[in-house]
Design a protein around this motif. Structure first.
Motif, PDB file in Angstrom:
ATOM      1  N   THR A  26       0.847  -1.191   0.000  1.00  0.00           N
ATOM      2  CA  THR A  26       0.000   0.000   0.000  1.00  0.00           C
ATOM      3  C   THR A  26       0.877   1.233   0.000  1.00  0.00           C
ATOM      4  O   THR A  26       1.853   1.296   0.741  1.00  0.00           O
ATOM      5  CB  THR A  26      -0.855   0.060   1.282  1.00  0.00           C
ATOM      6  N   PHE A  27       0.524   2.190  -0.831  1.00  0.00           N
ATOM      7  CA  PHE A  27       1.291   3.424  -0.818  1.00  0.00           C
ATOM      8  C   PHE A  27       0.456   4.570  -1.378  1.00  0.00           C
ATOM      9  O   PHE A  27      -0.211   4.428  -2.393  1.00  0.00           O
ATOM     10  CB  PHE A  27       2.576   3.279  -1.649  1.00  0.00           C
ATOM     11  N   ASN A  28       0.503   5.701  -0.658  1.00  0.00           N
ATOM     12  CA  ASN A  28      -0.193   6.907  -1.087  1.00  0.00           C
ATOM     13  C   ASN A  28       0.833   7.828  -1.751  1.00  0.00           C
ATOM     14  O   ASN A  28       1.849   8.167  -1.141  1.00  0.00           O
ATOM     15  CB  ASN A  28      -0.804   7.588   0.146  1.00  0.00           C
ATOM     16  N   LEU A  29       0.576   8.196  -2.983  1.00  0.00           N
ATOM     17  CA  LEU A  29       1.548   8.999  -3.731  1.00  0.00           C
ATOM     18  C   LEU A  29       1.815  10.365  -3.101  1.00  0.00           C
ATOM     19  O   LEU A  29       2.788  11.029  -3.433  1.00  0.00           O
ATOM     20  CB  LEU A  29       1.091   9.184  -5.183  1.00  0.00           C
ATOM     21  N   LEU A  30       0.943  10.775  -2.176  1.00  0.00           N
ATOM     22  CA  LEU A  30       1.166  12.058  -1.495  1.00  0.00           C
ATOM     23  C   LEU A  30       2.196  11.915  -0.386  1.00  0.00           C
ATOM     24  O   LEU A  30       2.740  12.900   0.096  1.00  0.00           O
ATOM     25  CB  LEU A  30      -0.140  12.581  -0.884  1.00  0.00           C
ATOM     26  N   ASP A  31       2.443  10.677   0.043  1.00  0.00           N
ATOM     27  CA  ASP A  31       3.349  10.461   1.178  1.00  0.00           C
ATOM     28  C   ASP A  31       4.821  10.596   0.786  1.00  0.00           C
ATOM     29  O   ASP A  31       5.167  10.669  -0.379  1.00  0.00           O
ATOM     30  CB  ASP A  31       3.122   9.062   1.771  1.00  0.00           C
TER      31      ASP A  31
END
Lengths: 123, 294
Positions: free
Chosen positions: B194-199
């Motif tokens: 899981t990964f949020n591109l904003l992080d």
């Protein structure tokens, strides 16, 4: 303009396929079984053939085997389009010389993507 | 949906995922969030909105964000990027990484896995040529639900017919009832997380190739610029970035430049990565070399 021969014993399927193929820029011809398709190809080879499996008089696979044995019978790109959706049928079709295989039900997206893959149309 | 409610969801989605929702898409909020309200046992969507205003449950917020992101994908989507991967990117990697024989690929926003698995199938097909090489494919997405689907790698008849050549279906899938299961050796080539591109991206490590296709279109210019800026730092100096057909870096960032005649393929801006010594043909390195080649 490229010719696509639609071989299917169902008039409804032929009509749906014709609408999609004409949208993709093909001129459509129809045949209701393998025998009629064979007769058509004896006169003039189409660029593409969309081929059903189960049909009266002559099945799709029988037609394909005969077609590939004809002079210039390797010219048309053949895409099976059938409700037969198991690996055995797929393997048999590809071995007999089919270029692609569509499992019914199909839609514009599927026909388009298969035709692009075998170079019948550009993206 | 009431204007005030729309504004609430709009800012919530923007803050949590960078997703930009315009008023003409407010119908999407209704159609996609009603099932979430039901799942959380709210009698109506309005009741859920009310709760969200009062004390927003982080788990509910997560469900909302996931429901609003688009998961549209297919095997070998758009064909061209995969041809570029095989004909332009791989030969370059084989030449330049010959010493370490390792290539790291990131599929950002991978949805249900068709993109990374398409790459695995290409690599598997070239196995003989790639002997001794290690290809690491990291695939990430914001949505845990969609990643669970990706990890399972079970696809419907419809999904395996969109973009997947029949030869690949025959070689790399097993039929299980009405569905098609990707074989283990292809599946195991991809690592999902899981990964949020904003992080913060620094924990992702360095990459040789980044696929970031059809995701930037959902963001505003500022967010796009931010994401591309962060990706530039993770990408090797002669690495490749692939964007979707409708996406561009023009007017958003000068960190990347498009490769001539290779639509969707980007490299680091040679003007920013090479020393400013004039007329030095060797320091121009890979980037200028590629320009010459085309």
């Amino acid at each position: 303009m490229s010719v696509c021969l639609v071989v299917d014993d169902s008039g409804v399927v032929r009509k749906v396929a014709r609408r999609i193929l004409e949208e993709l820029g093909f001129t459509c011809e129809e045949a209701a079984d393998g025998q009629l398709a064979y007769e058509f190809c004896s006169k003039k080879m189409p660029e593409a053939i969309l081929l059903d499996w189960n049909m009266p008089v002559m099945s799709g696979i029988e037609f394909l085997e005969k077609l590939r044995a004809m002079p210039s019978g390797n010219d048309p790109k053949v895409v099976f389009c059938t409700t037969e959706n198991d690996m055995n049928h797929i393997q048999r079709a590809i071995t007999a010389g089919a270029n692609e295989y569509i499992m019914k039900p199909f839609d514009t997206e599927i026909i388009k993507s298969k035709f692009i893959q075998i170079g019948l149309i550009d993206e | 949906m009431k204007v005030a409610d729309f504004e609430l969801y709009k800012s919530l989605l923007y803050d949590k995922s960078g997703l930009v929702i315009t008023p003409d898409k407010s119908y999407l909020l209704d159609s996609r969030l009603t099932p979430i309200a039901k799942k959380w046992n709210y009698p109506t969507l309005d009741m859920m909105t009310l709760q969200l205003r009062a004390i927003p449950d982080p788990k509910l917020v997560k469900d909302i964000v996931e429901a609003m992101t688009t998961n549209e994908t297919s095997f070998f989507r758009d064909t061209k990027p995969f041809t570029l991967f095989q004909e332009t990117i791989l030969p370059h990697m084989l030449q330049t990484r010959a010493a370490k024989k390792t290539v790291r690929i990131w599929c950002a926003a991978c949805s249900s896995g068709q993109e990374p698995y398409s790459l695995s199938m290409i690599l598997k097909d070239m196995e003989a040529k790639l002997k001794g090489w290690r290809f690491e494919i990291i695939a990430t997405d914001l949505s845990e639900d969609i990643l669970a689907q990706a990890r399972k790698a079970t696809y419907s008849q419809f999904e395996v017919q969109r973009g997947l050549p029949i030869q690949y279906l025959m070689k790399y899938f097993t039929q299980v009832g009405e569905t098609w299961q990707l074989k283990e050796d292809i599946k195991s080539m991809v690592k999902f997380s899981t990964f949020n591109l904003l992080d913060d991206m620094s924990r992702m490590g360095q990459f040789d190739i980044i696929f970031c296709r059809n995701v930037l279109i959902y963001f505003d210019e500022k967010t796009k610029g931010g994401i591309l800026g962060k990706m530039e730092k993770l990408l090797d100096k002669d690495g490749f970035l692939l964007l979707g057909g409708a996406e561009t870096v023009l007017g958003i960032t000068d960190k990347f430049v498009p490769m001539p005649d290779k639509r969707g393929l980007y490299i680091k801006n040679p003007a920013l990565t090479t020393p400013t010594t004039p007329a030095s043909s060797t320091t121009g390195g890979f980037a200028s070399g590629l320009f010459k080649r085309t």
